[in-house]
Design an enzyme around this catalytic site. Structure first.
Site, mmCIF file in Angstrom:
data_model
loop_
_atom_site.group_PDB
_atom_site.id
_atom_site.type_symbol
_atom_site.label_atom_id
_atom_site.label_comp_id
_atom_site.label_asym_id
_atom_site.label_seq_id
_atom_site.Cartn_x
_atom_site.Cartn_y
_atom_site.Cartn_z
ATOM 1 N N CYS A 243 27.837 45.035 37.128
ATOM 2 C CA CYS A 243 29.747 44.874 36.151
ATOM 3 C C CYS A 243 29.350 43.897 34.912
ATOM 4 O O CYS A 243 30.467 44.144 34.233
ATOM 5 C CB CYS A 243 29.773 43.160 37.406
ATOM 6 S SG CYS A 243 29.807 44.108 38.866
ATOM 7 N N HIS B 123 35.317 39.979 34.158
ATOM 8 C CA HIS B 123 35.037 40.882 35.336
ATOM 9 C C HIS B 123 35.883 40.305 36.020
ATOM 10 O O HIS B 123 35.563 38.826 36.567
ATOM 11 C CB HIS B 123 33.647 40.867 35.505
ATOM 12 C CG HIS B 123 32.951 41.818 36.766
ATOM 13 N ND1 HIS B 123 33.876 42.304 36.451
ATOM 14 C CD2 HIS B 123 32.613 40.922 37.560
ATOM 15 C CE1 HIS B 123 33.053 42.675 37.671
ATOM 16 N NE2 HIS B 123 32.408 42.104 38.482
ATOM 17 N N ASN C 72 37.455 44.140 43.032
ATOM 18 C CA ASN C 72 36.161 44.294 42.216
ATOM 19 C C ASN C 72 36.332 45.561 41.829
ATOM 20 O O ASN C 72 36.021 46.298 42.660
ATOM 21 C CB ASN C 72 34.906 43.393 42.994
ATOM 22 C CG ASN C 72 33.957 43.354 41.516
ATOM 23 O OD1 ASN C 72 33.746 44.451 40.952
ATOM 24 N ND2 ASN C 72 32.634 42.972 41.753
#
Ligand code: UT7
Length: 329
Positions: free
Chosen positions: A112, A253, A283
């Site tokens: 990430c 993020h 995500n």
């Protein structure tokens, strides 16, 4: 030294929309649980093709925004944890499909935080004159490594790609102004995909044990993510003498809306100055930050000179922040 400036952005989301109700149909979960615990309403799944196919689409959009050809690119970097295959790297496959025959490049594997870590490498290549026009792509086909029977993880992820075109410019204070990155490998046990590497090469046994899927201790990651993202965001603001009123947008993020709003809180930012797309896409790992920025740019919500703070936290643990003075109208 030149300044590294973002001169175009692009994004790609696959067509297939998967709402939370899809998981209600076969798992012990509810739309309400997913929405309230994560902020996610739906995500996109790539039905055919691989990560490089999405990377190519995002790259094409960025090139179109700037009116350039793939042959104008001299460096192409892909941040991903879902490469098409172990090797050749996905940047190589993307260049070939795109026709970027004058480029070289590499992949950055940092989950990430991958897009921000890769951004740091590209910025320094461009600043030093090693690249004149670089494409940086964050792309992940998360559905290729998610166990669709595991309610702890499968509801979280989606597939997407986002791209920055980064060029070297003299005499400007616009562009990527600063970055701070951190790693702490003692966090590896809490979020990983154990199989397929040299530690656990793929065998029938590793497949039976599900080692080819993401494993996450959600609560353990949640706690450190909230602190890590907020601390590094404040650190980069302080280092650049930015007060909360100077920041046009936080671009976090997109792992969990609760982590995002806790970070914004610590920075003193209202949610209307925080970029969010987790509700529609979940995500998407390396793609969350560039897809957010590209969507907001396309919607006309960014203006030249805007101060953006990009922040990420992910597997490793890895985390970081970048400070950008936006260069496009
Ligand atoms: O992107 C890279 C970095 N990753 C992150 O930043 C993710 C960080 N972690 C998170 O976002 C959250 O921890 C999750 C969204 C993954 C989980 O939310 P949570 O509020 O931390 O839930 P939990 O793991 O503490 O689970 C609470 C309960 C458990 O049941 P019990 O033990 O209390 O009976 C879980 O089994 O919720 C249960 N649960 C679910 N229930 C319905 C877990 N997944 C689900 C589900 N539907 N999908």
């Amino acid at each position: 030294m030149k300044n590294a400036v973002i001169t175009a952005v692009g994004h790609y989301f696959p067509d297939k929309v998967v709402p939370n109700s899809h998981f209600e149909s076969y798992l012990d979960t509810t739309d309400e649980w997913i929405r309230t615990r994560t902020g996610i309403r739906e995500r996109r799944y790539l039905e055919h093709g691989a990560t490089s196919d999405m990377a190519v689409e995002a790259a094409r959009m960025a090139l179109d925004v700037r009116g350039l050809q793939p042959t104008d690119i001299d460096l192409l970097v892909v941040a991903t944890v879902t490469p098409d295959m172990m090797f050749p790297h996905t940047a190589c496959l993307t260049m070939d499909k795109l026709g970027a025959v004058n480029a070289w490049g590499y992949d950055v594997v940092s989950a990430c935080s991958g897009f921000l870590f890769a951004l740091t490498t590209v910025v320094n290549m461009v600043r030093a004159g090693g690249s004149r026009r670089a494409l940086l792509i964050g792309a992940d086909k998360m559905t290729s490594i998610v166990d669709m029977e595991d309610r702890n993880t499968c509801i979280l992820f989606g597939d997407a790609a986002g791209a920055f075109l980064i060029e070297g410019e003299d005499d400007t204070d616009l562009g990527i102004r600063d970055y701070i990155n951190y790693c702490d490998g003692s966090g590896a046990e809490f979020l990983n995909m154990p199989g397929g590497g040299s530690l656990h090469p793929a065998t029938l046994e590793t497949v039976k044990k599900g080692y080819h899927y993401i494993r996450q201790d959600g609560q353990a990651v949640f706690k450190v993510a909230v602190k890590g993202m907020a601390d590094v965001s404040l650190e980069i603001m302080e280092r650049n003498s930015l007060r909360s009123e100077d920041v046009a947008y936080l671009v976090p993020h997109q792992a969990n809306l609760r982590i995002i709003s806790a970070t914004a809180d610590r920075m003193g930012l209202p949610m209307d100055r925080v970029m969010v797309n987790i509700d529609r896409y979940g995500n998407t790992t390396a793609a969350t930050i560039p897809t957010c920025i590209s969507e907001y740019y396309q919607d006309g919500r960014l203006k030249k000179g805007d101060n953006l703070i990009l922040a990420a936290f992910g597997a490793g643990f890895t985390w970081g922040a970048s400070y950008i003075k936006w260069a496009l109208d």
